[in-house]
Scaffold this active site. Structure first.
Site, mmCIF file in Angstrom:
data_model
loop_
_atom_site.group_PDB
_atom_site.id
_atom_site.type_symbol
_atom_site.label_atom_id
_atom_site.label_comp_id
_atom_site.label_asym_id
_atom_site.label_seq_id
_atom_site.Cartn_x
_atom_site.Cartn_y
_atom_site.Cartn_z
ATOM 1 C CG ASP A 85 44.598 14.743 30.633
ATOM 2 O OD1 ASP A 85 43.802 14.183 31.417
ATOM 3 O OD2 ASP A 85 45.468 14.117 29.992
ATOM 4 C CB CYS A 104 45.204 9.711 38.308
ATOM 5 S SG CYS A 104 46.577 10.831 38.124
ATOM 6 C CE LYS A 111 51.534 12.381 32.276
ATOM 7 N NZ LYS A 111 50.890 11.065 32.348
ATOM 8 C CG ASN A 112 49.337 11.775 28.441
ATOM 9 O OD1 ASN A 112 50.001 11.420 29.430
ATOM 10 N ND2 ASN A 112 48.124 12.257 28.545
ATOM 11 N NE ARG A 129 51.929 10.015 37.901
ATOM 12 C CZ ARG A 129 50.679 9.774 37.573
ATOM 13 N NH1 ARG A 129 49.714 9.975 38.430
ATOM 14 N NH2 ARG A 129 50.383 9.302 36.383
ATOM 15 N NE ARG A 188 42.277 6.453 34.241
ATOM 16 C CZ ARG A 188 43.337 7.243 34.143
ATOM 17 N NH1 ARG A 188 43.901 7.707 35.219
ATOM 18 N NH2 ARG A 188 43.842 7.555 32.981
#
Ligand code: UD1
Length: 429
Positions: A316, A126, A22-23, A408, A131
């Site tokens: 993660d 999230c 995904k990233n 997600r 952030r």
């Protein structure tokens, strides 16, 4: 709202195919804004974040087609997505979109580099800490952009184009490195990005940009040298396998005392995590086609860990490792150094019977013999999957609410785990 129901206690056994990361897929899709030609991405995972980003890019004028399944393709194969930004029709990324996915903030650099202006809402994503985006903005300023903040939006302008420069990133940031790279490839002259993130997903973006005609040296290191070009062209690129999904299923296999082959996983993308798993007593066998994870009969030992930028242990995977440590012998220290407030899973794991004490940025996890099923709530993407890992080992029924966080980032998780013998189902509504 969907919930996931797990009846724990089954040993996982079988094969799980690892999806595209995904990233990596998200920044790669965003890179399509840099050229009027078609960028073809293979092995794109089927995830809510990918669908949402496709909608966001569509608003900017990107034409997106998803190829159907071809003969011989397996269910686990990722999709092929073609993205063509022949003309950028809108350089504004509105709040409603960016607030739902932080990564969409990264459209800022390519829009600015290609169109000389961009207006992008400050991000959401999230709820794991504040952030900020200061590093992104400092990098674009270094390349000559004028940046204004107005009504919750970043307005970036470079009417005469960006100019190459030294971009020293004050802190290692994946997103700021993506943004700096995408800005620098079309800037006039040379750029040096210092203290760049070395995450494999950054390297994957850089490799794709090179395939599109960019000139980048130092890929995979913390110093990226970019020689700007006037335009980029189309390319075809395969998204690398998801190391976080790999690590997650490795821990799921480990907690159930099972044996699972992670098909398509690349061990070189998560050496530190695999070393740590070995130290807990899990057997890991690396091969060119994937990774075999097994724990046959032996107990789990507590290990201590600190999250770090790549090649360190990834933040993660912190929640998932903590779930595993809930059943290890002894006390483990889990220190989170990347994000503040990334311990929201602790109170949910405690509902399953885990013994965890929080001391600032460190969680002390004392293993217990048994976890017991309970009703719990997903709070963010990685936290929600830690509850699945714990639920697989807990006795009785675990019901996880707010699973949209899970959708997600994890493709067909019930199916993948179910195929290996887990009792897991999705309850709709
Ligand atoms: C990406 C990943 C996310 C992962 C994280 C760290 C994607 C889509 N997301 O997020 O899954 O957890 O990397 O590996 O790829 N920071 C600042 N100022 C900035 C930018 C970041 O202070 O301008 C700080 C952040 O608050 C955080 C740290 O830098 O403490 C690292 O964040 P960063 O690497 O930027 O995370 P993301 O790119 O958002």
């Amino acid at each position: 709202m969907d919930r996931i129901r797990i009846v724990g206690g089954e040993r996982l056994e079988g094969t799980i195919s690892i999806s595209g990361a995904k990233n990596a897929a998200l920044p790669l899709m965003i890179a399509s804004l840099l050229t009027s030609d078609t960028l073809t991405l293979k092995n794109v995972p089927r995830l809510a974040d990918v669908t949402l980003l496709a909608r966001i890019l569509g608003n900017h004028g990107v034409d997106i087609t998803v190829a159907g399944k071809r003969a011989g393709q397996r269910n686990g194969d990722g999709q092929t997505v073609k993205l063509t930004a022949e003309e950028i029709v809108d350089t504004t990324a509105p709040y409603e979109m960016v607030a739902r996915m932080r990564a969409s903030f990264w459209v800022l650099a390519p829009l600015l580099a290609r169109c000389g202006e961009a207006k992008v809402s400050l991000p959401g994503g999230c709820a794991i800490g504040t952030r900020p985006v200061d590093l992104h903005l400092a990098a674009l300023k270094a390349l000559g952009a004028q940046i204004d903040l107005e009504g919750g939006y970043v307005i970036a302008r470079a009417p005469k184009g960006l100019t190459g420069n030294r971009v020293p990133l004050a802190k290692v940031s994946v997103g700021a490195t993506h943004n700096s790279l995408m800005a620098a490839v079309l800037a006039r002259g040379d750029t040096i990005i210092e203290n760049a993130a070395r995450e494999p997903e950054v390297a994957d973006l850089a490799l794709c940009l090179v395939e599109m005609g960019a000139k980048i040296d130092g890929i995979g290191t913390s110093t990226l040298l970019v020689e700007g070009v006037t335009s980029l062209h189309g390319a075809e690129h395969t998204v690398l396998p998801d190391r976080i999904e790999t690590g997650t299923y490795a821990m799921a296999a480990a907690i159930t005392g099972g044996e699972v082959f992670l098909d398509g996983a690349r061990a070189d993308l998560l050496q530190e995590a695999l070393q740590l798993l070995r130290a807990t007593g899990v057997e890991i066998v690396e091969s060119p086609s994937g990774i075999k994870v097994s724990r046959n009969g032996g107990g789990l030992s507590a290990v201590s860990v600190e999250t770090q930028p790549f090649p360190g242990f990834p933040t993660d995977l912190q929640a998932q490792l903590m779930a595993l440590m809930c059943m290890a012998k002894g006390t483990s220290q889990v220190r989170e150094t990347i994000f503040e407030n990334r311990f929201m899973h602790v109170q949910e794991l405690a509902r399953l019977g885990a013994r965890i004490e929080l001391k600032g940025d460190t969680a002390l996890v004392t293993g217990v013999n048994d976890l017991r099923g309970a009703q719990v709530m997903a709070t963010d993407l990685r936290a929600s999957v830690s509850l699945i890992i714990a639920g697989l080992a807990a006795q009785g029924e675990t019901l996880i609410g707010r699973v949209y966080h899970l959708d997600r980032g994890f493709e067909r998780i019930e199916e993948k785990l179910g195929q290996c013998g887990a009792h897991i189902e999705r309850l709709s509504g």
